[in-house]
Design a protein around this motif. Structure first.
Motif, PDB file in Angstrom:
ATOM      1  N   LEU A  91      -5.820  -1.020  20.649  1.00 45.22           N
ATOM      2  CA  LEU A  91      -5.858  -0.671  19.224  1.00 45.22           C
ATOM      3  C   LEU A  91      -4.833  -1.469  18.435  1.00 45.22           C
ATOM      4  CD1 LEU A  91      -6.355   3.148  19.554  1.00 45.22           C
ATOM      5  CD2 LEU A  91      -8.024   1.405  18.963  1.00 45.22           C
ATOM      6  N   ILE A  98      -6.669  -7.645  12.466  1.00 50.67           N
ATOM      7  CA  ILE A  98      -6.982  -7.421  11.046  1.00 50.67           C
ATOM      8  C   ILE A  98      -5.920  -8.085  10.174  1.00 50.67           C
ATOM      9  CG2 ILE A  98      -7.181  -5.664   9.239  1.00 50.67           C
ATOM     10  CD1 ILE A  98      -8.253  -3.745  11.305  1.00 50.67           C
ATOM     11  N   GLN A 102      -6.455 -11.136   7.499  1.00 54.74           N
ATOM     12  CA  GLN A 102      -6.199 -11.011   6.061  1.00 54.74           C
ATOM     13  C   GLN A 102      -5.172 -12.039   5.593  1.00 54.74           C
ATOM     14  OE1 GLN A 102      -8.099  -9.219   4.165  1.00 54.74           O
ATOM     15  NE2 GLN A 102      -9.145  -8.442   5.965  1.00 54.74           N
TER      16      GLN A 102
ATOM     17  N   ASP B  75     -15.349  -4.707  -6.442  1.00 52.69           N
ATOM     18  CA  ASP B  75     -15.700  -5.312  -5.147  1.00 52.69           C
ATOM     19  C   ASP B  75     -16.642  -4.392  -4.381  1.00 52.69           C
ATOM     20  OD1 ASP B  75     -15.772  -6.809  -2.835  1.00 52.69           O
ATOM     21  OD2 ASP B  75     -13.942  -5.923  -2.035  1.00 52.69           O
ATOM     22  N   LYS B  85     -19.341   2.723  -3.086  1.00 47.96           N
ATOM     23  CA  LYS B  85     -18.058   2.982  -3.742  1.00 47.96           C
ATOM     24  C   LYS B  85     -17.997   2.278  -5.088  1.00 47.96           C
ATOM     25  CE  LYS B  85     -15.505   3.526   0.564  1.00 47.96           C
ATOM     26  NZ  LYS B  85     -14.612   2.859   1.509  1.00 47.96           N
ATOM     27  N   ALA B  86     -18.398   0.995  -5.105  1.00 46.89           N
ATOM     28  CA  ALA B  86     -18.287   0.211  -6.329  1.00 46.89           C
ATOM     29  C   ALA B  86     -19.184   0.793  -7.426  1.00 46.89           C
ATOM     30  CB  ALA B  86     -18.665  -1.243  -6.045  1.00 46.89           C
ATOM     31  N   ASP B  88     -20.411   3.891  -7.623  1.00 50.67           N
ATOM     32  CA  ASP B  88     -19.856   5.182  -8.021  1.00 50.67           C
ATOM     33  C   ASP B  88     -18.784   4.988  -9.071  1.00 50.67           C
ATOM     34  OD1 ASP B  88     -21.372   6.792  -6.506  1.00 50.67           O
ATOM     35  OD2 ASP B  88     -19.960   6.963  -4.838  1.00 50.67           O
ATOM     36  N   TYR B  92     -20.095   6.294 -12.574  1.00 52.55           N
ATOM     37  CA  TYR B  92     -19.543   7.616 -12.880  1.00 52.55           C
ATOM     38  C   TYR B  92     -18.111   7.560 -13.363  1.00 52.55           C
ATOM     39  CZ  TYR B  92     -23.632   9.047 -10.241  1.00 52.55           C
ATOM     40  OH  TYR B  92     -24.901   9.218  -9.807  1.00 52.55           O
TER      41      TYR B  92
ATOM     42  N   ASN C  43     -18.283  12.159  -6.095  1.00 57.15           N
ATOM     43  CA  ASN C  43     -19.201  11.335  -5.329  1.00 57.15           C
ATOM     44  C   ASN C  43     -18.513  10.679  -4.124  1.00 57.15           C
ATOM     45  OD1 ASN C  43     -21.862  10.785  -5.168  1.00 57.15           O
ATOM     46  ND2 ASN C  43     -21.810   9.017  -6.514  1.00 57.15           N
ATOM     47  N   VAL C  44     -17.338  10.118  -4.369  1.00 57.34           N
ATOM     48  CA  VAL C  44     -16.626   9.453  -3.277  1.00 57.34           C
ATOM     49  C   VAL C  44     -16.189  10.475  -2.234  1.00 57.34           C
ATOM     50  CG1 VAL C  44     -14.540   8.182  -2.674  1.00 57.34           C
ATOM     51  CG2 VAL C  44     -15.872   7.520  -4.670  1.00 57.34           C
ATOM     52  N   ARG C  47     -18.678  11.676   0.478  1.00 58.69           N
ATOM     53  CA  ARG C  47     -18.737  10.834   1.671  1.00 58.69           C
ATOM     54  C   ARG C  47     -17.480  10.967   2.512  1.00 58.69           C
ATOM     55  NH1 ARG C  47     -21.244   7.335  -1.587  1.00 58.69           N
ATOM     56  NH2 ARG C  47     -19.288   6.390  -2.215  1.00 58.69           N
ATOM     57  N   TYR C  51     -17.138  11.810   6.460  1.00 59.89           N
ATOM     58  CA  TYR C  51     -16.384  10.959   7.387  1.00 59.89           C
ATOM     59  C   TYR C  51     -15.304  11.775   8.084  1.00 59.89           C
ATOM     60  CZ  TYR C  51     -18.511   6.793   5.224  1.00 59.89           C
ATOM     61  OH  TYR C  51     -19.369   5.832   4.766  1.00 59.89           O
ATOM     62  N   ILE C 258      -9.072   4.205  13.308  1.00 63.32           N
ATOM     63  CA  ILE C 258      -7.883   3.954  12.478  1.00 63.32           C
ATOM     64  C   ILE C 258      -7.524   5.208  11.687  1.00 63.32           C
ATOM     65  CG2 ILE C 258      -7.037   2.645  10.487  1.00 63.32           C
ATOM     66  CD1 ILE C 258      -8.534   0.224  11.537  1.00 63.32           C
ATOM     67  N   ASP C 279     -10.136   6.934   3.027  1.00 55.87           N
ATOM     68  CA  ASP C 279     -11.417   6.527   2.459  1.00 55.87           C
ATOM     69  C   ASP C 279     -11.389   6.613   0.934  1.00 55.87           C
ATOM     70  OD1 ASP C 279     -14.145   5.659   2.849  1.00 55.87           O
ATOM     71  OD2 ASP C 279     -14.720   7.620   2.069  1.00 55.87           O
ATOM     72  N   GLY C 282      -9.218   3.887  -0.349  1.00 55.03           N
ATOM     73  CA  GLY C 282      -9.935   2.622  -0.207  1.00 55.03           C
ATOM     74  C   GLY C 282     -10.929   2.428  -1.341  1.00 55.03           C
ATOM     75  N   ALA C 283     -11.661   3.501  -1.680  1.00 60.55           N
ATOM     76  CA  ALA C 283     -12.646   3.404  -2.751  1.00 60.55           C
ATOM     77  C   ALA C 283     -11.973   3.111  -4.080  1.00 60.55           C
ATOM     78  CB  ALA C 283     -13.441   4.707  -2.838  1.00 60.55           C
ATOM     79  N   SER C 286      -9.756  -0.658  -3.359  1.00 61.57           N
ATOM     80  CA  SER C 286     -10.270  -1.903  -2.799  1.00 61.57           C
ATOM     81  C   SER C 286     -10.869  -2.780  -3.881  1.00 61.57           C
ATOM     82  CB  SER C 286     -11.280  -1.624  -1.700  1.00 61.57           C
ATOM     83  OG  SER C 286     -12.412  -1.009  -2.259  1.00 61.57           O
ATOM     84  N   GLN C 294      -6.791  -4.141   2.950  1.00 62.27           N
ATOM     85  CA  GLN C 294      -7.034  -4.296   4.384  1.00 62.27           C
ATOM     86  C   GLN C 294      -5.748  -4.669   5.117  1.00 62.27           C
ATOM     87  OE1 GLN C 294      -9.709  -4.057   6.486  1.00 62.27           O
ATOM     88  NE2 GLN C 294     -10.738  -2.991   4.821  1.00 62.27           N
TER      89      GLN C 294
END
Lengths: 277, 386, 594
Positions: A91, A98, A102, B75, B85-86, B88, B92, C43-44, C47, C51, C258, C279, C282-283, C286, C294
């Motif tokens: 891991l 990663i 990057q 992105d 995600k993008a 959304d 919204y 919404n995010v 999900r 997860y 992770i 998550d 990230g939404a 990102s 990342q």
């Protein structure tokens, strides 16, 4: 005949890609999941060499040096604390992969980089026009395998490494500095991986994710080969042959996953893979 | 890199041009979800630049219905999960008025339910494998019915090709393009002697190329995923000494140029090449160079439709008299715009007839237009939509 | 076990009530959250919550059972695709929705059975299981790509009819589901049955020799959690309205790992919070910093794996227990089982070894061993180091060892039998180095020793611990009966030996194999063990085979002594005959430590 050439050259490429991973797994019993990142680093050494206007062949020693240097740092910072936790080492090295990916992206961008070819063109062989570079890959694989064998059999480091492979506790009791053997092995393995990255450039594009595509195949081959270069050579030939034959006669899509699936099945039947000899 | 990241990160371009009409009304926001990371990350910056240029030009001329246009870039990581995600975030979170973007098919499909629920018009500006139908979706880029015929016709008529070998990546675009190519080749009297696919992340084309050489076709057509697989296949084909007439359905001018000698001689078919000899295109190229200078990303078949789509949206809003989704959707198929690619009107079942160019990559990496095909019809893409 | 339910019910209340109360609070929060959050977050988070449920299943496998898996992504994807394929190609009437629901659980479970069969077999390694979990999503993803119209290939499936819920509705559905999964996991890992997972992680060999098949536990867990992952996939396909190949892939599998690692493996709450927080972040982030995000995540992952192996939640928990001395669960009341019916004395031998031989390459370790042991006998096996004693013990207790000749336990030939099957025939084995479960308490270890007979509750901790009298005696004589809630890792060397012996005896074996049970013990401890062994054999009619160096101890307790030398059985007779023989003197003459 074409199929035979395809098998041999495919096996050679698989061997080149897996050698660095095997060196590390053989001695350290650690799977370096950042292997893909080292392949990528090596390939970017070829990009840098091209930008500096160096001879394309100069990328080979450059990549080995850069790979080994990075390997030394990684062994010291990440691998050493995890010797007793091999699953965690997978891991942590994946995370390292990663990070390296990057960093390369930030430095060079996402774009596909193109490097000058080491060798181009085809040669007539057995009445076929065959890619010169693929034939060269066979030579490169033999050279890499030969020098690894020579290193293991003919040097003090190799002797110590074999002692560590057989029985680490005993080796330590005999006064071998096993930590240094591990460090040296990891550095050499990482260097070999980066070297393989350069050797891949004539076959593939260079981009930050290029290594991942090769990682799983190399990983499976090394699992099957256990710790021995001879077993790796056999595994590469057998699996390379299966991949080429399945691709040719069934479907290239099945061929591309045949190495992974076959390795899983081989290990289910014979947990020690090809290393039992 | 840092510059283009700055450009590509979400930013609002609101020119301080206070106009009498605009008092009280905020800007009209255009959501641009693109693959800044992942497979599309190479081409995405050029798409963002094209959108920025269009918005700048429109705002400099007083905006739309007196309101300024603003961009919101997000992105989508070139995939389904990132697109969710993008979209959304844009639909919204930022409540954009319209979505105009170039994306992967996976990202577009993932986005469609969100677009439907959010009731936002969505202009898709990427060429794709066709037959994506949704009330809210309009497409101003090409589909196989428009791109493949110029190549096949040329190979059969001019190169005398009778047998073809098809190679692709195993995904919707690769399969979709080649399955249309196959049926078109057979309809035109040619014969397909081989059709081979490799997974999208596959990098070893050894056996595919050996099969190609064994089959001795007259021509080869490839349709891989963009970027790495395309370069890998081309390199390995050239190393194996393949010198047949070679059409690449997935290559663009920029990639061809960076591939160097290996790309020389490749045929490509596109609705846009930089060499189009029209006043509109020359003005567009000049404006791009002026605005972005050294940072300019070469305009291409993905970025130019983005530029034109912004203008198409402007025209639709002006015709509808508001940004109301229902009214804009009604107006979109009826308006047209004269852009670098000619006159664009999305009136064929939410798709647009396009002028296609057959080009060949030259030794210096440039693309020379071999022939032009006027207003190629997209065919019946969405017979259930009006 | 007719009295099982009464035995467990009193313990259920405290073990289940606290998590249920917390879960109700969480469910209430989930119910009102959509009113307070903006549409984007709703919404995010829908999900993210799904997860999170998936992350809990990864944690049960990896954090608790020690199986590092990347395969949950593939089960999740299989469930999502099963749903989308049914709804797209077959229909979306209520009947088809039910069919999709059933398939989304059954298909992943069937795949889970295949993966379980591949990954877990006698002699498979944890690394091998990880390898399979890596290959599996790659294969599934490839199948999806090759599925053409049927799976939508790279574009995925979209545009099928989903459940008639609005955004807040799906949010609540996902939230309640995540709460239920977390609650179920929490209750299970705190229950007696849940201790099996930790036992497999800590010491799978000991599990085998308690008659619990670690491969079966791992495989069943894989199948069950594949079903949960598939159900999560069903909800995902409903809530998002789209399924895509990346939902099945190995990269998604690594993301799950992770989240679990950062949140805290081996805790239930850690992975939930890790998945939701990362998550959601990230939404949100990102879009603004795709590469940097990342990079940060990758770096944090490496640091946490090296420095905080049990993640943030684990670190917090350790800090918490350091400040507040841990409030231990009440010790269970120990109940003695009625002594098993006295073994039918004497007649049939419990162990018959005929012509046993074992070679490593050209080296012969055992050769032509013949031995029979009857009920009530206590046979000591002596011989110098390297005589083959431990190898002999292994051949007797593990039929998968390659050997020549035959071994019969209780009249059954054991060739090819795994240790757990031989244990089921009535064999118990104590190792030279105490083999116990370091992460568990004394009571948990003992309960696991009974698990093959008294099926442990998956809901709570039983208030009583039922043990055979002989096992209880060991606890009383060594003082372990007052240390039932003590974690095993805090026990002394002697206590660990005694605990292992108590566990073996708790199996109520007919035949006990003991490898140097007195090594490193004090004189008093040795006497205790001797007393117990004599009682087991003389009074209860067990048979015992004891490897021992201490000839005084052998003389005291044995009924018979056999001498192993150079892989051969050179003497077999009474204590007097053997211990005083010239041969034994010669053999042991140089052995200073005897």
């Amino acid at each position: 005949m074409l199929i035979l050439l395809d098998v041999v050259t495919t096996a050679a490429i698989l061997f080149i890609v897996s050698a660095g991973l095997l060196a590390i797994f053989g001695v350290l019993k650690i799977i370096n999941f950042a292997h893909g990142a080292w392949l990528t680093v090596g390939a970017y050494c070829a990009v840098v060499a091209a930008r500096l206007g160096l001879n394309p062949w100069a990328a080979l020693p450059l990549a080995f040096a850069v790979g080994a240097a990075l390997g030394t740092v990684a062994e010291w910072l990440i691998i050493r604390p995890l010797y007793r936790r091999p699953l965690d080492a997978i891991l942590a090295t994946w995370g390292l992969g990663i990070v390296i990916g990057q960093l390369i992206t930030l430095a060079f961008g996402r774009d596909v980089q193109i490097t000058p070819n080491l060798l181009g063109g085809t040669v007539a062989l057995f009445g076929l026009d065959y890619s010169l570079y693929r034939l060269f890959a066979v030579l490169a694989a033999v050279l890499i395998g030969g020098s690894c064998a020579a290193l293991l059999e003919g040097t003090r480091l190799g002797l110590k490494a074999r002692a560590v492979i057989m029985n680490e506790a005993l080796a330590r009791a005999l006064g071998i500095d096993t930590a240094r053997v591990r460090l040296a092995t990891f550095a050499i393995g990482a260097g070999l991986s980066a070297l393989a990255g350069v050797l891949l450039t004539p076959l593939t594009s260079v981009d930050p994710n290029m290594g991942v595509a090769w990682l799983i195949g190399a990983f499976m081959l090394v699992m099957v080969a256990g710790g021995s270069f001879a077993a790796l050579a056999v595994a590469c030939l057998v699996f390379g042959a299966v991949q080429v034959l399945v691709s040719t006669f069934v479907s290239p899509i099945l061929g591309s996953i045949s190495v992974a699936v076959l390795a899983a099945v081989v290990l289910r039947i014979s947990p020690r893979g090809f290393a039992r000899a | 890199m840092s510059k283009s990241m700055l450009l590509s990160s979400a930013l609002l371009i609101a020119l301080a041009a206070p106009s009498a009409h605009a008092a009280g009304a905020g800007p009209i926001t255009i959501g641009v979800p693109v693959g800044l990371s992942g497979a599309n990350s190479v081409v995405a910056p050029s798409v963002v630049q094209a959108a920025e240029l269009a918005v700048d030009e429109i705002n400099a001329h007083g905006g739309v219905l007196g309101r300024m246009l603003a961009l919101d870039v997000a992105d989508d990581a070139s995939g389904a999960a990132g697109a969710q995600k993008a979209f959304d975030s844009l639909v919204y979170g930022k409540k954009v008025d319209v979505l105009i973007s170039m994306e992967t098919s996976a990202a577009r499909n993932a986005a469609l339910p969100i677009v439907s629920k959010g009731k936002v018009p969505y202009i898709y500006t990427s060429f794709y494998e066709g037959h994506s139908c949704n009330r809210n979706l309009f497409v101003d880029a090409w589909v196989p019915e428009q791109q493949v015929p110029p190549i096949v016709d040329d190979f059969i008529k001019d190169k005398g090709a009778k047998t073809f070998f098809l190679i692709g990546s195993d995904y919707a675009f690769g399969r979709g393009m080649l399955s249309f190519a196959k049926s078109y080749i057979e309809k035109s009297g040619g014969k397909v002697v081989g059709e081979e696919y490799l997974p999208m992340d596959g990098s070893d084309w050894t056996s595919v190329i050996s099969k190609l050489k064994t089959a001795h076709p007259d021509a080869v057509i490839t349709s891989t995923a963009g970027g790495a697989p395309n370069v890998t296949l081309t390199k390995q084909m050239r190393a194996a000494g393949v010198a047949l007439p070679y059409a690449n359905l997935a290559v663009d001018e920029g990639t061809a140029k960076s591939m160097g000698a290996d790309a020389t001689g490749i045929f490509l078919s596109a609705s846009y090449v930089t060499g189009i000899d029209t006043a509109a295109n020359k003005a567009f190229l000049a404006a791009m160079a002026k605005k972005f200078g050294a940072d300019e990303k070469t305009p291409n078949d993905l970025s130019v439709p983005e530029y034109e789509a912004v203008y198409l949206y402007k025209a639709a809003v002006e015709k509808a008299g508001s940004t109301d989704s229902a009214k804009v959707l009604e107006a979109l198929p009826t308006v047209s715009f004269d852009g670098p690619r000619g006159t664009i009107r999305m009136d064929k079942q939410h798709h647009a007839p396009l002028t296609m160019y057959l080009g060949q990559v030259q030794g210096d990496g440039s693309v020379k237009v071999a022939s032009t095909f006027k207003d190629v019809d997209p065919g019946a893409q969405c017979p259930n939509l009006k | 076990m007719p009295d099982r339910s009464t035995a467990t019910r009193p313990g259920l209340a405290p073990a289940v009530l606290a998590p249920v109360a917390l879960a109700l609070a969480a469910a209430a929060l989930v119910w009102v959250a959509p009113e307070m959050l903006d549409t984007f977050s709703v919404n995010v988070l829908t999900r993210s919550l799904l997860y999170a449920a998936l992350a809990v299943t990864v944690d049960l496998l990896w954090g608790f059972t020690g199986i590092l898996t990347f395969g949950q992504a593939a089960f999740f994807g299989a469930g999502a695709y099963a749903t989308a394929i049914v709804l797209t190609h077959l229909g979306s009437s209520p009947a088809w929705v039910l069919a999709a629901l059933a398939l989304s659980v059954l298909v992943p479970m069937a795949l889970g059975a295949l993966v379980g069969w591949l990954s877990f077999h006698h002699g498979s390694t944890p690394l091998y299981a990880s390898v399979i979990s890596l290959v599996f999503p790659i294969v599934v993803t490839q199948l999806v790509y090759s599925g053409g119209e049927w799976t939508g290939s790279s574009s995925g499936l979209v545009g099928y009819d989903t459940l008639p819920l609005d955004l807040p509705g799906f949010f609540r559905l996902a939230g309640i589901f995540a709460v239920l999964v977390a609650l179920g996991a929490w209750v299970f890992v705190r229950s007696d049955a849940g201790k099996l997972l930790v036992a497999v992680r800590d010491n799978d060999a000991r599990c085998s020799y308690l008659g619990i098949s670690p491969t079966r536990v791992s495989a069943l867990l894989t199948v069950a959690l594949a079903g949960v992952a598939g159900l999560t996939g069903f909800l995902f396909a409903q809530a998002s309205g789209v399924v895509a190949p990346e939902n099945t892939g190995f990269l998604f599998g690594t993301e799950l790992v992770i989240w679990v690692a950062l949140g805290g493996r081996g805790t239930v709450l850690g992975p939930v919070l890790g998945a939701v927080a990362i998550d959601y972040a990230g939404a949100t982030l990102s879009g603004d910093l795709p590469f940097l995000w990342q990079l940060i995540l990758g770096s944090a992952f490496v640091v946490v794996i090296i420095l905080l192996p049990d993640g943030l939640a684990g670190a917090i928990r350790r800090g918490w227990t350091r400040v507040n001395a841990r409030r231990d669960a009440a010790a269970p009341a120990v109940v003695a089982l009625p002594a098993a019916g006295a073994a039918a004395g004497g007649a049939e031998p419990l162990l018959v070894v005929t012509g046993l031989g074992k070679r490593y390459g050209s080296l012969s370790v055992l050769d032509g061993i013949d031995l029979a042991v009857r009920p009530g006998e206590l046979v000591s096996l002596v011989g110098p180091n390297g005589a083959g004693k431990t190898t002999l013990m292994r051949c007797l207790s593990d039929g998968t060892e390659p050997y020549q000749g035959s071994v019969q336990v209780a009249g059954r030939n054991t060739r090819g039998m795994t240790p757990e099957r031989i244990v089921a025939l009535g064999l118990g084995r104590k190792f030279q180095v105490a083999s116990v479960f370091d992460s568990l308490s004394v009571a948990d270890c003992l309960r696991l020793a009974r698990a093959a007979r008294d099926r442990p509750s998956p809901l709570g901790a039983a208030a009583t611990l039922r043990l055979p009298a002989a096992s209880l005696d060991i606890l009383r004589l060594t003082g372990l009966d007052t240390a039932l809630v003590t974690p095993v890792r805090l026990l002394s060397h002697g206590q660990r030996q005694a605990l292992e012996l108590a566990m073996v005896v708790a199996l109520e074996p007919k035949l006990i194999l003991l490898d140097e049970p007195t090594a490193g013990l004090t004189k008093a401890e040795r006497t205790t063990i001797g007393t117990i062994l004599r009682r087991l054999t003389a009074d209860l009619g067990c048979a015992a085979v004891l490897v021992e160096h201490d000839l005084d101890f052998v003389r005291e307790i044995s009924t018979r002594v056999v001498v192993l030398h150079g892989g051969r059985l050179v003497l077999d007779g009474t204590v007097a005959e053997v211990v005083d023989s010239d041969l034994v003197r010669a053999v042991y003459a140089g052995a200073a430590h005897a």
